[in-house]
Write an enzyme that holds these catalytic residues in place. Structure first.
Site: not given
Length: 366
Positions: A73, A152, A292, A82, A198, A202, A300, A50
């Site tokens: 706020c 995916a 991922e 604000c 893999d 990351l 889990s 703001e």
């Protein structure tokens, strides 16, 4: 009204993942149908959305409308309230996306504006505004981070072939979107199975750069190879391995000497306890985590009720068998009536892939 709030949302999204412990917020000042000021909160310690919008509007703010994704706020923090700044600027009306989820301050900003005679309307594009602050809201309510599970899969529901091959199920547009998501979260997490299969880095790799999130590997027995890419690739982000007391002391010592944190977490059924792990991350101020893989970690977290959002990319690919890998490991629901269902579903397309997103209802997790 919705067009102006949509613009405020676009502004707020610019700082996703960079504002903790504060939420991402966007704001615009509108006078006679024209945006005369706009802003977003870039990071903690900087002015709120703001304030930037009011500064840009200047004298044009007097009598104008203010749109803000989150209730202004009303308390003194690292910056001033604000709500007081909005009143002092002479704003005529305020349109708010959603109330502040912090129970200590929720509603106080609205009350201050209304006490000053400023009409307030709450709930403009509220689902989208709540989605923007979801990590902040989860953290302030529970002390745990907001957890996004991304995967995916093929049309026949496989995340990898029978040999474990998964590169690449999704197309380049989907993968770029994932890197943009990495750029907007506080931490990224994988299980040791993903590291062994893999060998991921990351890191965030975008045409325009991007920032790496904190990298977590959940490895209950500390099986991670000491030459794994995640331990070797240069990054400004730290790497943390979450393990248990079963981790070999000599390996812990070697990794620690390389600057890699080995975090020992309480066990549950011989593995890192998901709830304890998320409590630890939350205590460090981490508000959002992107998971991922792999299937054991995903299962889990799901069973412990620690997943908040699912993002599933479905690619027009078929493995053609029943021996590939699925998103989760172990036994699932015995009846459809007991199956997990998502809410707030969004469907979008990236190249040839379809992305389905949804929020996990807390009461549905078990």
């Amino acid at each position: 009204m919705e067009d102006y709030m949509a613009r405020a949302l676009d502004l707020g999204r610019r700082a996703e993942g960079r504002t903790r412990p504060n939420p991402a917020v966007g704001s615009v000042v509108v006078r006679e149908g024209i945006i005369v000021g706009e802003g977003f909160h870039p990071q903690a310690g900087q002015p709120h959305a703001e304030i930037f919008a009011l500064r840009q509007a200047g004298e044009k703010a007097r009598g104008a409308d203010l749109y803000v994704t989150l209730e202004p706020c009303s308390h003194q923090g690292r910056t001033g309230p604000c709500a007081e700044a909005v009143i002092a600027a002479g704003i005529g009306r305020v349109f708010i996306g959603t109330r502040d989820p912090n129970p200590v301050v929720s509603g106080r900003g609205i009350a201050a504006l209304e006490a000053a005679g400023i009409p307030v309307r709450v709930g403009i594009l509220e689902p989208e505004c709540r989605r923007l602050i979801a990590p902040f809201a989860k953290h302030v309510a529970t002390g745990h981070p907001f957890v996004i599970l991304k995967s995916a899969m093929t049309l026949d529901g496989k995340t990898a072939t029978s040999s474990g091959d998964s590169r690449w199920i999704s197309g380049p547009d989907s993968r770029e979107h994932v890197h943009r998501l990495r750029d907007r979260v506080d931490a990224i997490m994988v299980g040791i199975g993903t590291v062994l299969d893999d060998n991921p880095r990351l890191t965030t790799r975008l045409p325009d750069g991007g920032r790496d999130p904190l990298r977590f590997v959940v490895d209950s027995r500390l099986r991670i190879p000491e030459d794994a890419a995640i331990l070797s690739v240069s990054s400004e982000a730290a790497t943390v391995i979450a393990t248990t007391q079963a981790a070999p002391a000599d390996k812990v010592d070697r990794l620690s000497k390389r600057g890699i944190e080995v975090l020992k977490v309480a066990e549950r059924d011989g593995r890192v306890d998901p709830a304890s792990l998320m409590a630890e991350l939350g205590a460090r101020g981490i508000q959002s985590v992107l998971v991922e893989g792999g299937s054991a970690l995903s299962s889990s977290l799901l069973k412990a009720g620690q997943i908040d959002r699912l993002m599933i990319f479905i690619a027009p690919v078929l493995t053609g068998g029943d021996d590939g890998k699925g998103l989760f490991a172990g036994r699932g629901a015995a009846r459809i009536a007991d199956a997990l269902r998502l809410g707030d579903i969004r469907v979008s397309r990236f190249g040839d892939d379809i992305l389905i997103e949804g929020e996990v209802e807390p009461c549905s997790q078990a």
